[in-house]
Write a protein that holds these residues in place. Structure first.
Motif, PDB file in Angstrom:
ATOM      1  N   UNK A   1       9.597  18.361  -1.991  1.00 26.68           N
ATOM      2  CA  UNK A   1       9.040  17.901  -0.721  1.00 26.68           C
ATOM      3  C   UNK A   1       8.343  16.577  -0.968  1.00 26.68           C
ATOM      4  N   UNK A   2       8.467  15.643  -0.030  1.00 24.18           N
ATOM      5  CA  UNK A   2       7.856  14.322  -0.169  1.00 24.18           C
ATOM      6  C   UNK A   2       6.921  14.074   0.999  1.00 24.18           C
ATOM      7  N   UNK A   3       5.922  13.214   0.763  1.00 21.79           N
ATOM      8  CA  UNK A   3       4.949  12.904   1.797  1.00 21.79           C
ATOM      9  C   UNK A   3       4.354  11.529   1.520  1.00 21.79           C
ATOM     10  N   UNK A   4       4.249  10.713   2.541  1.00 19.93           N
ATOM     11  CA  UNK A   4       3.643   9.388   2.388  1.00 19.93           C
ATOM     12  C   UNK A   4       2.145   9.509   2.142  1.00 19.93           C
ATOM     13  N   UNK A   5       1.642   8.769   1.145  1.00 15.58           N
ATOM     14  CA  UNK A   5       0.208   8.719   0.900  1.00 15.58           C
ATOM     15  C   UNK A   5      -0.308   7.290   1.070  1.00 15.58           C
ATOM     16  N   UNK A   6       0.534   6.465   1.668  1.00 19.98           N
ATOM     17  CA  UNK A   6       0.171   5.076   1.949  1.00 19.98           C
ATOM     18  C   UNK A   6       1.130   4.531   2.980  1.00 19.98           C
ATOM     19  N   UNK A   7       0.830   3.383   3.518  1.00 23.00           N
ATOM     20  CA  UNK A   7       1.695   2.801   4.533  1.00 23.00           C
ATOM     21  C   UNK A   7       2.970   2.229   3.941  1.00 23.00           C
ATOM     22  N   UNK A   8       4.115   2.822   4.275  1.00 23.47           N
ATOM     23  CA  UNK A   8       5.413   2.376   3.756  1.00 23.47           C
ATOM     24  C   UNK A   8       6.263   1.752   4.862  1.00 23.47           C
ATOM     25  N   UNK A   9       5.600   1.133   5.842  1.00 22.05           N
ATOM     26  CA  UNK A   9       6.315   0.564   6.974  1.00 22.05           C
ATOM     27  C   UNK A   9       7.322  -0.504   6.612  1.00 22.05           C
ATOM     28  N   UNK A  10       7.153  -1.154   5.447  1.00 20.73           N
ATOM     29  CA  UNK A  10       8.090  -2.199   5.032  1.00 20.73           C
ATOM     30  C   UNK A  10       9.444  -1.621   4.648  1.00 20.73           C
ATOM     31  N   UNK A  11       9.494  -0.289   4.419  1.00 22.56           N
ATOM     32  CA  UNK A  11      10.721   0.341   3.936  1.00 22.56           C
ATOM     33  C   UNK A  11      11.341   1.307   4.942  1.00 22.56           C
TER      34      UNK A  11
ATOM     35  N   UNK B   1       0.812  -1.214   0.000  1.00 23.47           N
ATOM     36  CA  UNK B   1       0.000   0.000   0.000  1.00 23.47           C
ATOM     37  C   UNK B   1       0.847   1.265   0.000  1.00 23.47           C
ATOM     38  N   UNK B   2       2.163   1.111  -0.037  1.00 24.78           N
ATOM     39  CA  UNK B   2       3.072   2.258   0.033  1.00 24.78           C
ATOM     40  C   UNK B   2       2.891   3.203  -1.148  1.00 24.78           C
ATOM     41  N   UNK B   3       2.782   4.479  -0.830  1.00 22.95           N
ATOM     42  CA  UNK B   3       2.705   5.506  -1.850  1.00 22.95           C
ATOM     43  C   UNK B   3       3.410   6.753  -1.363  1.00 22.95           C
TER      44      UNK B   3
ATOM     45  N   UNK C   1       9.191   6.765  12.080  1.00 28.18           N
ATOM     46  CA  UNK C   1       9.595   7.808  11.129  1.00 28.18           C
ATOM     47  C   UNK C   1       8.924   7.552   9.782  1.00 28.18           C
ATOM     48  N   UNK C   2       8.855   8.602   8.954  1.00 31.10           N
ATOM     49  CA  UNK C   2       8.112   8.519   7.708  1.00 31.10           C
ATOM     50  C   UNK C   2       8.913   9.116   6.558  1.00 31.10           C
ATOM     51  N   UNK C   3       8.500   8.782   5.336  1.00 29.47           N
ATOM     52  CA  UNK C   3       9.092   9.397   4.151  1.00 29.47           C
ATOM     53  C   UNK C   3       8.415  10.749   3.939  1.00 29.47           C
ATOM     54  N   UNK C   4       8.964  11.769   4.560  1.00 35.80           N
ATOM     55  CA  UNK C   4       8.407  13.104   4.412  1.00 35.80           C
ATOM     56  C   UNK C   4       9.463  14.138   4.771  1.00 35.80           C
ATOM     57  N   UNK C   5       9.277  15.336   4.235  1.00 35.16           N
ATOM     58  CA  UNK C   5      10.222  16.412   4.518  1.00 35.16           C
ATOM     59  C   UNK C   5      10.531  17.228   3.281  1.00 35.16           C
ATOM     60  N   UNK C   6      11.332  18.265   3.462  1.00 34.76           N
ATOM     61  CA  UNK C   6      11.754  19.156   2.379  1.00 34.76           C
ATOM     62  C   UNK C   6      13.240  18.961   2.117  1.00 34.76           C
ATOM     63  N   UNK C   7      13.594  18.930   0.846  1.00 34.89           N
ATOM     64  CA  UNK C   7      14.967  18.649   0.444  1.00 34.89           C
ATOM     65  C   UNK C   7      15.427  19.698  -0.572  1.00 34.89           C
TER      66      UNK C   7
END
Length: 319
Positions: free
Chosen positions: A284-294, A271-273, A299-305
């Motif tokens: 900037x990135x943001x999780x739109x699905x559950x990425x717990x496998x990665x 379901x990772x997105x 912590x989450x895949x989000x933030x500004x780069x």
């Protein structure tokens, strides 16, 4: 006037015959996809192609017509690998039946080097899906070989020359979907990053798109964007370390560009997105699905780069 008409007619006939096959009785017929596939030697898995084998001279009589490459594969097969006006010739190597897709291996040679492409073909209709470069004879300073196992896992091995010998630099393992999309499963690096540095498996891939590049947040968080097969897709690699190393995450794949300087990735196996929002010099990135496998639980895949300057630009500044 008649001479000009006859000349135009002759040119048209010659152009039409380029992609035709001889029937053996003096007649020619249009080349079909099945005819094209038959030009490749049938091979079974597991399959291996060494970079050194690309140096073997191929008979001119076996060369593929560029028009057939464009018709049955793609007119962007060599995109990013050869000069804009460089003459490139093609030879058929192998055709392989796979579990998810079938494969055609094409050798391409020009003045700047010789490479091989693994073309993914739809199993039901047989048409072209996508391609990846899987072998290189050292044209970019490294040598690449490919191995496909019985489970259709593709392993690309990159070697770096040191005098008369070569050292394995890394091994990249890819899975392939029914639509020809590849996913980086794992990378084994024999040249680990130095403390405070990140190993980026996409580092040497083309970055011509305006959003392609490396975006950083601190020293150990990276969003790497590279060119996709076309202007609508992009390859990415995300890695981060947070909470003094207690929470880490890493994921890679192929995303789609959307309207409004946006991008999106959806993992076909979970379901990772992840959503991407690009702006001048930033993403900037943001999780739109559950990425717990990665990633870690907290912590989450989000933030500004912020986008890093390319090495070539940095060299120019030093001068």
């Amino acid at each position: 006037m008649k001479r000009y008409l006859l000349l135009l007619l002759a040119i048209g006939v010659l152009a039409a015959c380029k992609s035709k096959k001889s029937t053996g009785n003096g007649r020619v017929e249009p080349m079909t996809l099945e005819d094209f596939r038959d030009l490749f030697t049938a091979t079974e898995l597991p399959y291996k192609l060494q970079s050194d084998s690309l140096m073997r001279k191929q008979p001119d009589s076996l060369a593929l017509d560029t028009a057939d490459i464009h018709q049955f594969l793609t007119d962007t097969l060599t995109k990013g690998d050869f000069g804009k006006n460089e003459k490139v010739r093609f030879w058929p190597l192998q055709r392989i039946k796979g579990n998810v897709v079938d494969y055609l291996v094409v050798r391409a040679a020009g003045k700047s080097g010789t490479v091989a492409y693994l073309c993914f073909m739809d199993k039901k209709k047989g048409h072209f899906l996508k391609r990846i470069r899987v072998a290189d004879n050292g044209s970019n300073g490294t040598f690449t070989s490919v191995n496909i196992d019985n489970k259709n896992v593709i392993k690309l091995t990159t070697e770096v020359p040191h005098g008369d010998t070569r050292d394995v630099q890394r091994e990249d393992f890819y899975g392939v979907g029914a639509d020809g999309t590849t996913t980086l499963i794992m990378t084994n690096s024999t040249s680990p990053s130095k403390p405070g540095e990140i190993y980026n498996p996409l580092d040497t891939l083309p970055r011509k798109h305006k959003f392609s590049g490396d975006y950083m947040s601190g020293d150990m968080s990276l969003v790497s964007i590279r060119d996709g097969e076309d202007g609508k897709t992009f390859q990415f690699f995300i890695t981060f370390t947070k909470d003094n190393g207690n929470c880490k995450g890493e994921v890679s794949g192929v995303g789609q560009y959307l309207a409004g300087n946006r991008g999106e990735y959806k993992d076909k196996g979970s379901s990772c997105g992840i959503s991407f929002q690009f702006s001048t010099g930033r993403v900037s990135i943001h999780e739109i699905g559950g990425c717990g496998a990665y990633r870690g639980i907290k912590c989450f895949f989000e933030g500004n780069f912020a986008k890093k300057a390319e090495k070539k630009t940095e060299k120019k500044k030093k001068k």
